[in-house]
Design an enzyme around this catalytic site. Structure first.
Site, PDB file in Angstrom:
ATOM      1  N   LYS A   9       0.826  -1.205   0.000  1.00 46.82           N
ATOM      2  CA  LYS A   9       0.000   0.000   0.000  1.00 46.82           C
ATOM      3  C   LYS A   9       0.867   1.264   0.000  1.00 46.82           C
ATOM      4  O   LYS A   9       2.081   1.191   0.192  1.00 46.82           O
ATOM      5  CB  LYS A   9      -0.922  -0.018   1.214  1.00 46.82           C
ATOM      6  CG  LYS A   9      -1.942  -1.150   1.194  1.00 46.82           C
ATOM      7  CD  LYS A   9      -2.788  -1.118   2.448  1.00 46.82           C
ATOM      8  CE  LYS A   9      -3.819  -2.215   2.481  1.00 46.82           C
ATOM      9  NZ  LYS A   9      -4.632  -2.157   3.723  1.00 46.82           N
ATOM     10  N   PHE A  57     -16.111   3.999   7.007  1.00 46.42           N
ATOM     11  CA  PHE A  57     -14.688   4.206   6.723  1.00 46.42           C
ATOM     12  C   PHE A  57     -14.358   4.217   5.232  1.00 46.42           C
ATOM     13  O   PHE A  57     -13.193   4.381   4.853  1.00 46.42           O
ATOM     14  CB  PHE A  57     -13.845   3.126   7.420  1.00 46.42           C
ATOM     15  CG  PHE A  57     -14.196   1.719   7.004  1.00 46.42           C
ATOM     16  CD1 PHE A  57     -13.629   1.141   5.876  1.00 46.42           C
ATOM     17  CD2 PHE A  57     -15.099   0.970   7.749  1.00 46.42           C
ATOM     18  CE1 PHE A  57     -13.946  -0.152   5.493  1.00 46.42           C
ATOM     19  CE2 PHE A  57     -15.429  -0.333   7.380  1.00 46.42           C
ATOM     20  CZ  PHE A  57     -14.846  -0.895   6.249  1.00 46.42           C
ATOM     21  N   ARG A  85      -1.202 -14.675   3.518  1.00 45.81           N
ATOM     22  CA  ARG A  85      -1.968 -14.124   4.649  1.00 45.81           C
ATOM     23  C   ARG A  85      -1.218 -14.321   5.970  1.00 45.81           C
ATOM     24  O   ARG A  85      -1.193 -13.426   6.810  1.00 45.81           O
ATOM     25  CB  ARG A  85      -3.351 -14.772   4.733  1.00 45.81           C
ATOM     26  CG  ARG A  85      -4.224 -14.604   3.507  1.00 45.81           C
ATOM     27  CD  ARG A  85      -4.874 -13.286   3.341  1.00 45.81           C
ATOM     28  NE  ARG A  85      -5.727 -12.935   4.449  1.00 45.81           N
ATOM     29  CZ  ARG A  85      -6.281 -11.744   4.596  1.00 45.81           C
ATOM     30  NH1 ARG A  85      -6.048 -10.798   3.705  1.00 45.81           N
ATOM     31  NH2 ARG A  85      -7.053 -11.468   5.620  1.00 45.81           N
ATOM     32  N   THR A  91      -4.899  -7.798  10.367  1.00 45.85           N
ATOM     33  CA  THR A  91      -5.118  -6.436   9.880  1.00 45.85           C
ATOM     34  C   THR A  91      -4.659  -5.394  10.887  1.00 45.85           C
ATOM     35  O   THR A  91      -4.015  -4.412  10.525  1.00 45.85           O
ATOM     36  CB  THR A  91      -6.612  -6.230   9.547  1.00 45.85           C
ATOM     37  OG1 THR A  91      -6.992  -7.204   8.569  1.00 45.85           O
ATOM     38  CG2 THR A  91      -6.876  -4.847   8.998  1.00 45.85           C
ATOM     39  N   ARG A 102       2.996  -6.995   9.044  1.00 46.27           N
ATOM     40  CA  ARG A 102       2.257  -5.934   9.740  1.00 46.27           C
ATOM     41  C   ARG A 102       2.783  -5.701  11.155  1.00 46.27           C
ATOM     42  O   ARG A 102       2.849  -4.557  11.608  1.00 46.27           O
ATOM     43  CB  ARG A 102       0.768  -6.240   9.741  1.00 46.27           C
ATOM     44  CG  ARG A 102       0.147  -6.059   8.360  1.00 46.27           C
ATOM     45  CD  ARG A 102      -1.314  -6.408   8.353  1.00 46.27           C
ATOM     46  NE  ARG A 102      -1.929  -6.113   7.067  1.00 46.27           N
ATOM     47  CZ  ARG A 102      -2.907  -6.828   6.537  1.00 46.27           C
ATOM     48  NH1 ARG A 102      -3.391  -7.882   7.185  1.00 46.27           N
ATOM     49  NH2 ARG A 102      -3.419  -6.493   5.373  1.00 46.27           N
ATOM     50  N   ASN A 112      -1.708  -0.133   7.205  1.00 48.07           N
ATOM     51  CA  ASN A 112      -1.118  -1.420   7.570  1.00 48.07           C
ATOM     52  C   ASN A 112      -0.249  -2.056   6.490  1.00 48.07           C
ATOM     53  O   ASN A 112      -0.075  -3.260   6.436  1.00 48.07           O
ATOM     54  CB  ASN A 112      -2.187  -2.388   8.069  1.00 48.07           C
ATOM     55  CG  ASN A 112      -3.227  -2.731   7.032  1.00 48.07           C
ATOM     56  OD1 ASN A 112      -3.098  -2.346   5.866  1.00 48.07           O
ATOM     57  ND2 ASN A 112      -4.251  -3.457   7.432  1.00 48.07           N
ATOM     58  N   HIS A 115      -1.795  -5.428   1.463  1.00 49.06           N
ATOM     59  CA  HIS A 115      -3.103  -6.062   1.246  1.00 49.06           C
ATOM     60  C   HIS A 115      -2.859  -7.401   0.571  1.00 49.06           C
ATOM     61  O   HIS A 115      -1.982  -7.525  -0.281  1.00 49.06           O
ATOM     62  CB  HIS A 115      -3.984  -5.203   0.330  1.00 49.06           C
ATOM     63  CG  HIS A 115      -5.163  -5.952  -0.204  1.00 49.06           C
ATOM     64  ND1 HIS A 115      -6.334  -6.091   0.495  1.00 49.06           N
ATOM     65  CD2 HIS A 115      -5.324  -6.659  -1.364  1.00 49.06           C
ATOM     66  CE1 HIS A 115      -7.181  -6.832  -0.211  1.00 49.06           C
ATOM     67  NE2 HIS A 115      -6.587  -7.182  -1.341  1.00 49.06           N
TER      68      HIS A 115
END
EC number: 2.7.4.6
Length: 147
Positions: A9, A57, A85, A91, A102, A112, A115
């Site tokens: 991100k 959000f 994952r 998250t 993370r 974070n 993705h």
């Protein structure tokens, strides 16, 4: 071989974490079969996060993901979705296991760093959103002949 979509991100790109994340992915044995640095526009962001339309959000999410470049990737490997994952962690970085991306790099749930697709269906949908078929390559890693 299973494929999944993973994206560094804007906060990860801006903090210079692409190389570190790619290194972790490759060391884990996942193969990067597509990758590109890109700027997501609002239209693509809304398609990507369509399940969040109408949530409180949503606008913040769209604003963040369009705020700077992302590094989009297609990963391939045995159980690629679950493996990616696990590497990413939960998250919320405060709940992520030590040693996950993370836990090590994320600052906040809304910032974070990374993705990743959460299912085979979302992986297929996200890969099609971000990559044309000709952008996804097939190749053999040197170690593949020994396995």
């Amino acid at each position: 071989m299973e494929q999944t979509y993973v994206m560094v991100k804007p906060d990860g790109v801006e903090r210079g974490l692409i190389g570190e994340i790619v290194t972790r992915i490759e060391k884990k044995g996942l193969k990067i079969v597509a990758g590109k640095l890109m700027q997501i526009d609002r239209e693509l962001a809304e398609k990507h996060y369509a399940e969040h339309i109408g949530k409180s959000f949503f606008e913040d999410l769209i604003g963040f993901i369009t705020s700077g470049p992302v590094f989009a990737m297609v990963l391939e490997g045995d159980d690629a979705i679950a493996t990616a994952r696990r590497m990413m962690g939960k998250t919320n970085p405060l709940e992520a296991d030590p040693g996950t991306i993370r836990a090590d790099y994320a600052i906040h749930t809304n910032r974070n760093v990374i993705h990743g697709s959460d299912s085979l269906e979302s992986a297929k949908r996200e890969i099609q959103l971000f990559f044309a078929p000709q952008e996804i390559l097939s190749y053999q890693k040197a170690i593949d002949t020994w396995i």
